[in-house]
Motif scaffolding. Structure first.
Motif, PDB file in Angstrom:
ATOM      1  N   THR A  78       0.820  -1.205   0.000  1.00 15.89           N
ATOM      2  CA  THR A  78       0.000   0.000   0.000  1.00 15.89           C
ATOM      3  C   THR A  78       0.860   1.265   0.000  1.00 15.89           C
ATOM      4  O   THR A  78       0.338   2.362   0.085  1.00 15.89           O
ATOM      5  N   VAL A 103       2.660  -8.435   5.460  1.00 11.47           N
ATOM      6  CA  VAL A 103       1.351  -7.783   5.522  1.00 11.47           C
ATOM      7  C   VAL A 103       1.361  -6.869   6.734  1.00 11.47           C
ATOM      8  O   VAL A 103       1.394  -7.354   7.855  1.00 11.47           O
ATOM      9  N   PRO A 104       1.322  -5.565   6.580  1.00 10.21           N
ATOM     10  CA  PRO A 104       1.550  -4.813   5.356  1.00 10.21           C
ATOM     11  C   PRO A 104       3.003  -4.973   4.916  1.00 10.21           C
ATOM     12  O   PRO A 104       3.879  -5.302   5.728  1.00 10.21           O
TER      13      PRO A 104
END
Length: 173
Positions: free
Chosen positions: A152, A164-165
């Motif tokens: 992201t 993740v992330p």
């Protein structure tokens, strides 16, 4: 992921041989061929061109069902894309994908919930199985996105994004 040295694969010059179907049953390459065929006829408005476009649309629908991939006909993918296992690949029509990228199965490239821009993937990026690249992010050339990573935030060139992330680490040669 790719075992090829970065110096052998260009991030700017597409290697079209990577997309050429190699045998009768080559679903991922035939899906890409239907997209390329449709896009090549986009600027033409003759009746014959419209008939050929409909043929490519039909081919695209067939190979989309076979591969279970959602790659729209109007997507922005430069040449040399490899989809070894195209099952479950979802690409937003306005996301950008550079030359000579590799995308494994179950990858999603698109917007975040609520919008917020689209990904731009530079040349020669390898994306592992199950990865998600979401929102207004830029993935630098010659980068690796690990399996099941959720990206992201921007990934600089020659980096690895895992987790993740996703956490970004420099790529060692």
């Amino acid at each position: 992921m790719s075992n090829t040295d970065d110096s052998e694969i260009s991030a700017q010059t597409p290697d079209w041989s990577r997309e050429k179907p190699r045998r009768f049953w080559d679903p991922s390459r035939k899906l890409l061929r239907s997209i390329r065929g449709y896009q090549a006829l986009g600027a033409h408005s003759s009746p014959l061109s419209r008939i050929k476009q409909k043929w490519w649309v039909l081919q695209h629908k067939f190979w989309s069902v076979i591969t279970q991939a959602e790659i729209p006909l109007n997507c922005r993918i430069e040449g040399g894309l490899m989809l070894p296992h195209p099952n479950g690949v979802v690409i937003h029509p306005e996301a950008r994908i550079g030359s000579n990228c590799l995308i494994m199965q179950q990858v999603t490239i698109g917007t975040r919930e609520g919008g917020g821009g689209l990904p731009s993937i530079q040349g020669h990026v390898d994306i592992g199985a199950g990865a998600r690249i979401l929102g207004n992010v830029r993935i630098g050339e010659h980068s690796l996105i690990g399996a099941n990573a959720v990206v992201t935030k921007d990934v600089p060139p020659h980096s690895i994004a895992v987790g993740v992330p996703a956490r970004v680490k420099p790529r060692r040669n």
